[in-house]
Design a protein around this motif. Structure first.
Motif, mmCIF file in Angstrom:
data_model
loop_
_atom_site.group_PDB
_atom_site.id
_atom_site.type_symbol
_atom_site.label_atom_id
_atom_site.label_comp_id
_atom_site.label_asym_id
_atom_site.label_seq_id
_atom_site.Cartn_x
_atom_site.Cartn_y
_atom_site.Cartn_z
ATOM 1 N N ALA A 133 0.541 -1.465 -0.059
ATOM 2 C CA ALA A 133 -0.137 -0.329 -0.068
ATOM 3 C C ALA A 133 1.111 1.298 -0.254
ATOM 4 O O ALA A 133 0.934 2.123 0.697
ATOM 5 C CB ALA A 133 -1.281 -0.158 1.118
ATOM 6 N N PHE A 138 2.474 4.420 -3.329
ATOM 7 C CA PHE A 138 1.996 4.561 -4.033
ATOM 8 C C PHE A 138 1.365 3.642 -5.634
ATOM 9 O O PHE A 138 0.660 4.265 -5.865
ATOM 10 C CB PHE A 138 3.093 5.492 -4.809
ATOM 11 N N ALA A 139 2.058 2.842 -5.390
ATOM 12 C CA ALA A 139 2.277 2.549 -6.414
ATOM 13 C C ALA A 139 0.603 1.331 -6.282
ATOM 14 O O ALA A 139 -0.425 0.784 -7.791
ATOM 15 C CB ALA A 139 3.052 0.895 -7.099
ATOM 16 N N ARG A 199 1.954 -5.159 4.487
ATOM 17 C CA ARG A 199 2.419 -6.105 5.880
ATOM 18 C C ARG A 199 2.441 -5.136 6.905
ATOM 19 O O ARG A 199 1.861 -6.233 8.320
ATOM 20 C CB ARG A 199 4.111 -6.255 4.801
ATOM 21 N N CYS A 255 1.638 -0.876 7.636
ATOM 22 C CA CYS A 255 0.241 0.338 7.324
ATOM 23 C C CYS A 255 0.802 0.712 6.096
ATOM 24 O O CYS A 255 1.411 0.798 5.236
ATOM 25 C CB CYS A 255 0.365 1.439 8.705
ATOM 26 N N ALA A 263 8.724 3.236 0.743
ATOM 27 C CA ALA A 263 9.479 4.357 0.921
ATOM 28 C C ALA A 263 8.421 5.456 0.237
ATOM 29 O O ALA A 263 8.562 6.844 0.768
ATOM 30 C CB ALA A 263 9.969 4.028 -0.826
ATOM 31 N N ASN A 318 9.386 9.169 1.934
ATOM 32 C CA ASN A 318 10.747 10.281 0.850
ATOM 33 C C ASN A 318 10.651 11.096 0.704
ATOM 34 O O ASN A 318 10.149 11.905 2.015
ATOM 35 C CB ASN A 318 10.068 9.551 -0.897
ATOM 36 N N GLY A 363 9.594 13.978 -0.656
ATOM 37 C CA GLY A 363 8.430 14.510 -1.381
ATOM 38 C C GLY A 363 8.697 15.355 -2.737
ATOM 39 O O GLY A 363 8.244 16.385 -3.000
ATOM 40 N N GLU A 408 1.184 -9.316 5.514
ATOM 41 C CA GLU A 408 2.062 -9.988 5.464
ATOM 42 C C GLU A 408 1.687 -10.763 3.966
ATOM 43 O O GLU A 408 1.204 -12.346 4.486
ATOM 44 C CB GLU A 408 3.068 -10.190 5.923
ATOM 45 N N ASN A 464 7.735 -3.337 -4.867
ATOM 46 C CA ASN A 464 9.119 -2.440 -5.257
ATOM 47 C C ASN A 464 10.306 -3.147 -4.033
ATOM 48 O O ASN A 464 10.583 -4.121 -4.559
ATOM 49 C CB ASN A 464 8.693 -0.782 -4.681
ATOM 50 N N VAL A 519 18.302 4.397 0.916
ATOM 51 C CA VAL A 519 18.725 6.328 1.588
ATOM 52 C C VAL A 519 18.008 6.824 2.887
ATOM 53 O O VAL A 519 16.669 6.419 3.166
ATOM 54 C CB VAL A 519 17.564 6.288 0.467
ATOM 55 N N SER A 520 18.473 7.578 3.538
ATOM 56 C CA SER A 520 18.151 7.812 4.224
ATOM 57 C C SER A 520 17.610 9.883 4.483
ATOM 58 O O SER A 520 18.244 10.624 3.546
ATOM 59 C CB SER A 520 19.103 8.218 5.405
ATOM 60 N N ILE A 531 14.644 2.415 -1.709
ATOM 61 C CA ILE A 531 14.249 2.428 -3.055
ATOM 62 C C ILE A 531 15.002 0.870 -3.840
ATOM 63 O O ILE A 531 15.856 0.091 -3.311
ATOM 64 C CB ILE A 531 14.783 3.405 -3.597
ATOM 65 N N HIS A 570 13.218 8.138 -8.103
ATOM 66 C CA HIS A 570 11.899 8.372 -9.045
ATOM 67 C C HIS A 570 10.704 8.235 -8.668
ATOM 68 O O HIS A 570 10.018 8.583 -10.262
ATOM 69 C CB HIS A 570 12.686 8.949 -10.312
ATOM 70 N N GLY A 571 10.107 7.819 -7.412
ATOM 71 C CA GLY A 571 9.040 6.947 -7.576
ATOM 72 C C GLY A 571 7.668 7.746 -7.381
ATOM 73 O O GLY A 571 6.785 7.233 -7.004
HETATM 74 C C1 FAD Z 1 14.567 8.867 1.998
HETATM 75 C C2 FAD Z 1 13.664 8.070 0.306
HETATM 76 C C3 FAD Z 1 14.113 9.583 -0.056
HETATM 77 C C4 FAD Z 1 13.089 9.716 -1.630
HETATM 78 N N1 FAD Z 1 12.532 10.408 -2.089
HETATM 79 C C5 FAD Z 1 12.073 11.106 -3.327
HETATM 80 C C6 FAD Z 1 11.491 12.097 -3.671
HETATM 81 O O1 FAD Z 1 12.491 12.853 -3.329
HETATM 82 N N2 FAD Z 1 10.728 11.547 -5.507
HETATM 83 C C7 FAD Z 1 10.598 10.548 -5.297
HETATM 84 O O2 FAD Z 1 10.380 11.077 -6.890
HETATM 85 N N3 FAD Z 1 10.534 9.649 -5.053
HETATM 86 C C8 FAD Z 1 11.682 9.059 -3.749
HETATM 87 N N4 FAD Z 1 11.918 8.142 -3.351
HETATM 88 C C9 FAD Z 1 11.658 7.106 -3.891
HETATM 89 C C10 FAD Z 1 10.156 6.715 -4.049
HETATM 90 O O3 FAD Z 1 9.412 7.416 -2.234
HETATM 91 C C11 FAD Z 1 9.710 5.469 -4.285
HETATM 92 O O4 FAD Z 1 10.230 4.746 -5.032
HETATM 93 C C12 FAD Z 1 8.071 5.012 -4.039
HETATM 94 O O5 FAD Z 1 7.615 5.914 -2.855
HETATM 95 C C13 FAD Z 1 8.008 3.550 -4.405
HETATM 96 O O6 FAD Z 1 6.663 3.257 -4.138
HETATM 97 P P1 FAD Z 1 6.280 1.785 -4.288
HETATM 98 O O7 FAD Z 1 4.524 1.994 -3.818
HETATM 99 O O8 FAD Z 1 6.517 1.654 -5.547
HETATM 100 O O9 FAD Z 1 6.593 1.106 -3.023
HETATM 101 P P2 FAD Z 1 7.119 1.226 -1.271
HETATM 102 O O10 FAD Z 1 6.322 2.621 -1.829
HETATM 103 O O11 FAD Z 1 7.966 0.717 -1.149
HETATM 104 O O12 FAD Z 1 5.689 0.664 -1.008
HETATM 105 C C14 FAD Z 1 5.593 -0.777 -0.993
HETATM 106 C C15 FAD Z 1 5.191 -1.490 0.251
HETATM 107 O O13 FAD Z 1 4.882 -3.178 -0.019
HETATM 108 C C16 FAD Z 1 4.928 -3.261 1.561
HETATM 109 N N5 FAD Z 1 5.600 -4.902 1.273
HETATM 110 C C17 FAD Z 1 6.628 -5.510 1.402
HETATM 111 N N6 FAD Z 1 6.542 -6.887 1.494
HETATM 112 C C18 FAD Z 1 5.254 -6.784 1.412
HETATM 113 C C19 FAD Z 1 5.028 -8.357 2.017
HETATM 114 N N7 FAD Z 1 5.053 -9.625 1.679
HETATM 115 N N8 FAD Z 1 3.442 -8.577 2.514
HETATM 116 C C20 FAD Z 1 2.862 -7.156 2.282
HETATM 117 N N9 FAD Z 1 2.841 -6.084 1.848
HETATM 118 C C21 FAD Z 1 4.364 -5.783 1.517
HETATM 119 C C22 FAD Z 1 5.924 -2.364 2.437
HETATM 120 O O14 FAD Z 1 5.353 -2.070 3.604
HETATM 121 C C23 FAD Z 1 5.243 -1.222 1.760
HETATM 122 O O15 FAD Z 1 4.273 -0.185 2.319
HETATM 123 C C24 FAD Z 1 12.791 8.230 -1.707
HETATM 124 C C25 FAD Z 1 12.984 7.071 -1.374
HETATM 125 C C26 FAD Z 1 13.166 7.280 -0.427
HETATM 126 C C27 FAD Z 1 13.231 6.251 0.859
#
Ligand code: FAD
Length: 456
Positions: free
Chosen positions: A49, A51-52, A72, A74, A79, A83, A85, A220, A249, A267-268, A360, A388-389
């Motif tokens: 849950a 962005f994707a 898994r 909330c 990320a 992130n 923002g 999970e 991701n 990434v920190s 990431i 860049h997500g």
């Molecule tokens: C510190 C930091 C700074 C960043 N800054 C930027 C920025 O400024 N601009 C930008 O464009 N991008 C930035 N990014 C990258 C961006 O945040 C990510 O690319 C984007 O949020 C990915 O979204 P997602 O939904 O694909 O993955 P995620 O947000 O990682 O979501 C994946 C979810 O899956 C869940 N999950 C994993 N395994 C399981 C399982 N087995 N069962 C159930 N749930 C599970 C996790 O708990 C998580 O909530 C940054 C990242 C970080 C860490």
């Protein structure tokens, strides 16, 4: 720094601020959705849950599908909730690698995908009524030393040839905008800006719940079976559906998928105490443009709506075996604190209130990783997009929902390519850490030169 656990927080007993295990933008929701118990079914199961996952679930629901989301922890735990923002388009993406890998025509479409993501999120914020302090300021890729000009200009030029829109800002233009003086000149992308990612992801969660998406948090995915109906197994139940979307991701390799395709990187981030009105006035920076640097591993510096400074990236790390422990990275926090002092010398002494890290995922060719798997091709996945997500993984929800509905969007078609295979362990650990160490040394060389200039 030693740490002690207290509920969700791990309190730092010394060091740069309090470690926040959920990142600095959000708390666990008050209406945490109950864990899945028993057997349920739907048209589509989405795992993750962020962005994707939430965008996919919302788009599918709008098409009339019944959707279950398994998360898994909330919503926003990954990320997406932690992130920096930056709602960024194609500014500073790896144009050269894309070109080498997929050729000119496809690279143009990949660039269009990054830029379209910005327009998509802006539209969704309006449509869904999400207030996340979005400031459509544009983003500046800003150099901290004259030696960065060549790389900055070359990257901008290549981007322009591939359809990215940007313009060069010289020293006078940077000063006229009131950009802090450590940032000498830069490349401005006018679209996009900064937002509060915690408010954005919680806005998506709220919209999904209102639209009828069934979200199971603390749930999970442990395993899944392939076939015309996929069964997802969790600790206390199971969910089945004809389609599964893995929106996990950087965590996807732990499910046994994309193990040889993506590398999870840590990434920190650090966040300062709020700036006083006098400190804000001393900065100038009225447009509050998001700033990133053209280092090999960029630094990002932005003001928040609560008048703090958030500094991220600068030092990435890889944990052996593609693991993603949610633990403090004190080396990274100290380096971010140094970057803060280097770029904002007038704020020396400003306290750091919190620090956090997240993951990431990166493919060796830095391109998005999206496709289908399973005997029936009914298991979809999305990863990559490295740092860049915010824009791209949101837009991915639209592309994946259309794909499940039987339409292949031209941007999705453009992203399809053969992702190179990663190395097996321990070679991967050695190679990735060697590469990260090397780029870090090159970046530190630039930083030392910049410090010498500012101390003169
Ligand atoms: C510190 C930091 C700074 C960043 N800054 C930027 C920025 O400024 N601009 C930008 O464009 N991008 C930035 N990014 C990258 C961006 O945040 C990510 O690319 C984007 O949020 C990915 O979204 P997602 O939904 O694909 O993955 P995620 O947000 O990682 O979501 C994946 C979810 O899956 C869940 N999950 C994993 N395994 C399981 C399982 N087995 N069962 C159930 N749930 C599970 C996790 O708990 C998580 O909530 C940054 C990242 C970080 C860490």
């Amino acid at each position: 720094m030693s740490t002690t656990r207290r509920g969700d927080e791990i309190k730092a007993t010394s060091g740069p601020g309090q470690f926040r295990s959920l990142g600095g933008w959000m708390e666990r929701p008050d209406d945490l959705q109950p864990e899945l118990e028993g057997n349920v079914s739907a048209d589509v199961i989405v795992v993750g849950a962020g962005f994707a996952g939430l965008s996919t679930a919302l788009e599918l629901t709008a098409l009339g599908a019944r959707v279950i989301v398994l998360e898994r922890e909330c919503a926003g735990f990954g990320a997406s909730g932690r992130n920096a923002g930056y709602l960024a388009g194609s500014l500073g993406i790896e144009f050269e690698m894309f070109l080498k890998r997929v050729g000119h025509e496809k690279a143009k479409k990949v660039v269009a995908f990054y830029d379209e993501g910005v327009a998509y999120v802006e539209r969704r914020l309006r449509e869904l009524g999400i207030d996340c302090d979005y400031n459509a300021s544009g983003i500046i890729r800003a150099a901290v030393h004259p030696s960065q000009e060549k790389k900055l200009r070359e990257s901008m030029q290549l981007g322009l040839e591939l359809g990215s829109s940007a313009c060069f800002l010289d020293q006078a233009e940077m000063r006229a905008r009131g950009i802090p003086p450590a940032f000498l000149f830069g490349c401005l992308q006018r679209h996009g800006g900064t937002l509060d990612p915690g408010k954005y992801v919680m806005g998506l969660r709220r919209a999904a719940l209102q639209a009828g998406v069934k979200i199971y948090e603390n749930t999970e995915l442990l395993s899944y079976s392939e076939g015309p109906i996929i069964q997802c197994n969790t600790a206390r139940g199971s969910a089945s559906a004809p389609h599964l979307v893995l929106a996990t991701n950087a965590y996807t390799p732990q499910l046994g998928l994309l193990r040889d395709k993506v590398v999870p990187l840590r990434v920190s981030a650090i966040e300062t105490q709020p700036l006083s009105p006098a400190q804000l006035a001393s900065l100038g920076w009225p447009g509050r443009e998001g700033l990133v640097t053209p280092h090999w591993t960029m630094e990002s510096h932005r003001l928040t709506a609560r008048n703090t400074l958030v500094v991220t990236t600068k030092r990435l790390s890889y944990v052996y075996g593609s693991q993603t422990p949610n633990v403090p990275d004190n080396v990274a926090y100290h380096e971010l604190a140094t970057a803060l002092e280097d770029r904002f010398p007038t704020l020396r002494g400003l306290g750091i209130q919190s620090c956090w890290s997240g993951y990431i995922s990166l493919a060796y060719d830095a391109l998005p990783v999206v496709g289908e798997t399973g005997e029936q091709g009914n298991i979809l996945y999305t990863a990559g997009c490295s740092g860049h997500g915010v824009a791209t993984q949101s837009l991915m929800g639209h592309l994946l929902a259309e794909r499940i509905g039987g339409i292949e969007h031209p941007l999705l078609a453009a992203l399809r390519h053969k992702t190179p295979s990663t190395l097996p362990e321990p070679l991967q650990w050695c190679a990735v850490n060697l590469a990260l160490g090397l780029v870090h040394r090159m970046d530190e060389h630039v930083n030392r030169k910049a410090r010498r200039v500012s101390n003169q």
